[in-house]
Motif scaffolding. Structure first.
Motif, PDB file in Angstrom:
ATOM      1  N   LEU A  93      41.594  30.640  56.531  1.00 49.69           N
ATOM      2  CA  LEU A  93      40.445  30.709  55.663  1.00 49.69           C
ATOM      3  C   LEU A  93      39.263  31.449  56.165  1.00 49.69           C
ATOM      4  CD1 LEU A  93      39.090  29.515  53.094  1.00 49.69           C
ATOM      5  CD2 LEU A  93      38.736  27.424  54.349  1.00 49.69           C
ATOM      6  N   LEU A  94      39.044  31.097  57.506  1.00 50.77           N
ATOM      7  CA  LEU A  94      37.895  31.615  57.912  1.00 50.77           C
ATOM      8  C   LEU A  94      38.006  32.999  58.269  1.00 50.77           C
ATOM      9  CD1 LEU A  94      37.152  28.673  60.763  1.00 50.77           C
ATOM     10  CD2 LEU A  94      35.589  29.366  58.644  1.00 50.77           C
ATOM     11  N   ALA A  95      39.091  33.619  58.766  1.00 46.74           N
ATOM     12  CA  ALA A  95      39.501  34.968  58.939  1.00 46.74           C
ATOM     13  C   ALA A  95      39.454  35.673  57.474  1.00 46.74           C
ATOM     14  CB  ALA A  95      41.019  35.075  59.494  1.00 46.74           C
ATOM     15  N   ALA A  96      39.507  35.040  56.621  1.00 43.16           N
ATOM     16  CA  ALA A  96      39.906  35.874  55.085  1.00 43.16           C
ATOM     17  C   ALA A  96      38.455  36.023  54.757  1.00 43.16           C
ATOM     18  CB  ALA A  96      40.537  35.147  54.147  1.00 43.16           C
ATOM     19  N   LEU A 103      34.892  43.841  54.711  1.00 40.39           N
ATOM     20  CA  LEU A 103      35.531  45.007  53.816  1.00 40.39           C
ATOM     21  C   LEU A 103      35.195  44.802  52.566  1.00 40.39           C
ATOM     22  CD1 LEU A 103      39.282  44.243  55.213  1.00 40.39           C
ATOM     23  CD2 LEU A 103      37.543  45.828  56.028  1.00 40.39           C
ATOM     24  N   GLY A 104      34.354  43.775  52.124  1.00 37.87           N
ATOM     25  CA  GLY A 104      34.181  43.921  50.485  1.00 37.87           C
ATOM     26  C   GLY A 104      32.728  44.454  50.295  1.00 37.87           C
ATOM     27  N   MET A 179      31.761  41.933  63.169  1.00 34.37           N
ATOM     28  CA  MET A 179      30.534  41.843  62.062  1.00 34.37           C
ATOM     29  C   MET A 179      29.248  42.163  62.716  1.00 34.37           C
ATOM     30  SD  MET A 179      27.801  40.046  60.629  1.00 34.37           S
ATOM     31  CE  MET A 179      27.714  38.378  61.332  1.00 34.37           C
ATOM     32  N   LEU A 180      28.877  41.745  63.769  1.00 35.53           N
ATOM     33  CA  LEU A 180      27.781  42.145  64.721  1.00 35.53           C
ATOM     34  C   LEU A 180      27.586  43.599  64.862  1.00 35.53           C
ATOM     35  CD1 LEU A 180      27.164  39.025  67.102  1.00 35.53           C
ATOM     36  CD2 LEU A 180      25.922  39.539  64.829  1.00 35.53           C
ATOM     37  N   ASN A 181      28.680  44.196  65.309  1.00 35.77           N
ATOM     38  CA  ASN A 181      28.604  45.756  65.598  1.00 35.77           C
ATOM     39  C   ASN A 181      28.303  46.541  64.443  1.00 35.77           C
ATOM     40  OD1 ASN A 181      29.393  47.992  67.386  1.00 35.77           O
ATOM     41  ND2 ASN A 181      31.161  48.202  65.725  1.00 35.77           N
ATOM     42  N   ARG A 182      29.011  46.071  63.268  1.00 35.78           N
ATOM     43  CA  ARG A 182      28.855  46.869  61.969  1.00 35.78           C
ATOM     44  C   ARG A 182      27.385  46.325  61.520  1.00 35.78           C
ATOM     45  NH1 ARG A 182      33.102  46.715  56.959  1.00 35.78           N
ATOM     46  NH2 ARG A 182      31.612  48.123  55.370  1.00 35.78           N
ATOM     47  N   GLY A 183      26.856  45.266  61.468  1.00 34.33           N
ATOM     48  CA  GLY A 183      25.656  44.923  60.808  1.00 34.33           C
ATOM     49  C   GLY A 183      24.630  45.558  61.709  1.00 34.33           C
ATOM     50  N   LEU A 184      24.606  45.770  63.077  1.00 36.55           N
ATOM     51  CA  LEU A 184      23.608  46.329  63.579  1.00 36.55           C
ATOM     52  C   LEU A 184      23.484  47.826  63.698  1.00 36.55           C
ATOM     53  CD1 LEU A 184      23.663  44.348  67.156  1.00 36.55           C
ATOM     54  CD2 LEU A 184      21.950  44.310  65.352  1.00 36.55           C
ATOM     55  N   ASP A 191      28.240  43.092  53.153  1.00 38.66           N
ATOM     56  CA  ASP A 191      28.200  42.255  51.697  1.00 38.66           C
ATOM     57  C   ASP A 191      27.259  40.822  52.393  1.00 38.66           C
ATOM     58  OD1 ASP A 191      27.909  40.570  49.638  1.00 38.66           O
ATOM     59  OD2 ASP A 191      29.943  40.854  48.939  1.00 38.66           O
ATOM     60  N   TRP A 192      25.964  40.965  52.481  1.00 39.56           N
ATOM     61  CA  TRP A 192      25.356  39.876  53.212  1.00 39.56           C
ATOM     62  C   TRP A 192      25.425  38.426  52.408  1.00 39.56           C
ATOM     63  CZ3 TRP A 192      24.067  40.504  57.805  1.00 39.56           C
ATOM     64  CH2 TRP A 192      23.741  41.751  58.349  1.00 39.56           C
ATOM     65  N   PRO A 193      25.606  38.335  51.203  1.00 43.67           N
ATOM     66  CA  PRO A 193      25.878  37.005  50.832  1.00 43.67           C
ATOM     67  C   PRO A 193      27.386  36.384  51.362  1.00 43.67           C
ATOM     68  CG  PRO A 193      25.032  38.725  48.960  1.00 43.67           C
ATOM     69  CD  PRO A 193      25.184  39.321  49.995  1.00 43.67           C
ATOM     70  N   MET A 194      28.298  37.283  51.275  1.00 43.48           N
ATOM     71  CA  MET A 194      29.487  36.927  51.894  1.00 43.48           C
ATOM     72  C   MET A 194      29.347  36.414  53.119  1.00 43.48           C
ATOM     73  SD  MET A 194      32.019  36.331  49.873  1.00 43.48           S
ATOM     74  CE  MET A 194      33.291  36.669  50.909  1.00 43.48           C
ATOM     75  N   VAL A 195      28.438  37.439  53.827  1.00 43.81           N
ATOM     76  CA  VAL A 195      28.264  37.124  55.406  1.00 43.81           C
ATOM     77  C   VAL A 195      27.569  35.834  55.553  1.00 43.81           C
ATOM     78  CG1 VAL A 195      26.828  37.701  57.331  1.00 43.81           C
ATOM     79  CG2 VAL A 195      28.391  39.561  56.192  1.00 43.81           C
ATOM     80  N   SER A 196      26.666  35.279  54.639  1.00 42.36           N
ATOM     81  CA  SER A 196      26.150  34.022  54.821  1.00 42.36           C
ATOM     82  C   SER A 196      26.950  33.089  54.539  1.00 42.36           C
ATOM     83  CB  SER A 196      24.946  33.934  53.957  1.00 42.36           C
ATOM     84  OG  SER A 196      25.302  33.996  52.606  1.00 42.36           O
ATOM     85  N   ILE A 197      27.924  33.054  53.616  1.00 36.81           N
ATOM     86  CA  ILE A 197      29.116  32.088  53.413  1.00 36.81           C
ATOM     87  C   ILE A 197      29.844  32.021  54.700  1.00 36.81           C
ATOM     88  CG2 ILE A 197      30.979  31.549  52.155  1.00 36.81           C
ATOM     89  CD1 ILE A 197      29.638  32.898  49.737  1.00 36.81           C
ATOM     90  N   ALA A 198      30.416  33.160  55.163  1.00 36.57           N
ATOM     91  CA  ALA A 198      31.317  33.078  56.282  1.00 36.57           C
ATOM     92  C   ALA A 198      30.629  32.326  57.604  1.00 36.57           C
ATOM     93  CB  ALA A 198      31.576  34.374  56.601  1.00 36.57           C
TER      94      ALA A 198
END
Length: 226
Positions: A93-96, A103-104, A179-184, A191-198
């Motif tokens: 669940l967390l990985a997805a 990816l989205g 995620m940090l590598n890509r975000g920086l 997709d920051w809303p999805m990032v906040s959910i994760a």
């Protein structure tokens, strides 16, 4: 001393050495008391004195520390199976969720929609997830069953459970680093809303499994103390 007093004193001695949650200890004591009462009734066929029948029942069950140790072994295995099963359910669940957040998102400034390094990293994470879960299941199977209980293979139980938790933590750390590598480097591609959910799910899972691990370690230490 009455029959009830004999049986109550014996169960109190067992209760002093039991580990695990209060609901589990209460269920064990109820089971012990019920078994002692049945044994006492059976002994009444041999001796008419109720107190003597209760004393015989207590002697048949054996020393309270040994009885408590046997129940603690069962509690350890139940705790291990529950904790491992929840880790197994939480991991995909967390990985997805993290994979969807990465990816989205919008197309990044790469020649392709997603960089090959990200896809390779996710493939490595998926492989590590399957590998760690397989190790955890294998360890738990070796530590369960009648033969394992008789041989007291507690190490197989604890190793399997800790492997499941370490696998869960490793997958989360790898995904967060990706995620940090890509975000920086390219925050507009996420997709920051999805990032906040994760991130929220990760914090909740971390708090839950941190508390669950603390309780499991307490049971693991107490199982060998009587």
């Amino acid at each position: 001393m009455t029959e009830a007093a004999v049986l109550q004193r014996y169960t109190e001695h067992i209760a002093e050495h039991l580990v695990g949650p209060s609901s589990r200890r209460s269920a064990i004591l109820d089971e012990v008391l019920d078994g002692l009462e049945c044994a006492t009734e059976g002994n009444l066929e041999l001796c008419p004195d109720v107190e003597e029948a209760a004393q015989r029942a207590v002697q048949e069950w054996g020393p309270p520390t040994e009885v408590a140790r046997a129940y603690n072994d069962a509690t350890l295995r139940i705790s291990a199976n529950r904790l491992s099963a929840r880790a197994v359910c939480a991991m995909p669940l967390l990985a997805a969720t993290w994979a969807s957040a990465m990816l989205g998102g919008p197309a990044g400034p790469w020649a392709y929609r997603h960089p090959p390094l990200l896809l390779l990293g996710l493939s490595v994470v998926a492989f590590g997830c399957v590998l760690s879960l397989a190790g955890a299941v294998s360890g738990l199977r070796k530590g369960s069953g009648i033969e394992a209980a008789d041989a007291r293979r507690d190490r197989g139980v604890t190793t399997g459970t800790l492997a499941a938790l370490i696998g869960l933590l490793s997958v989360l750390v790898a995904l967060i680093l990706l995620m940090l590598n890509r975000g920086l480097s390219h925050p507009e591609s996420l997709d920051w809303p999805m990032v906040s959910i994760a991130a929220t799910l990760t914090l909740l899972a971390g708090a839950y499994f941190g508390l669950a691990l603390k309780r499991f370690l307490s049971v693991m230490r107490g199982a060998g103390s009587p």
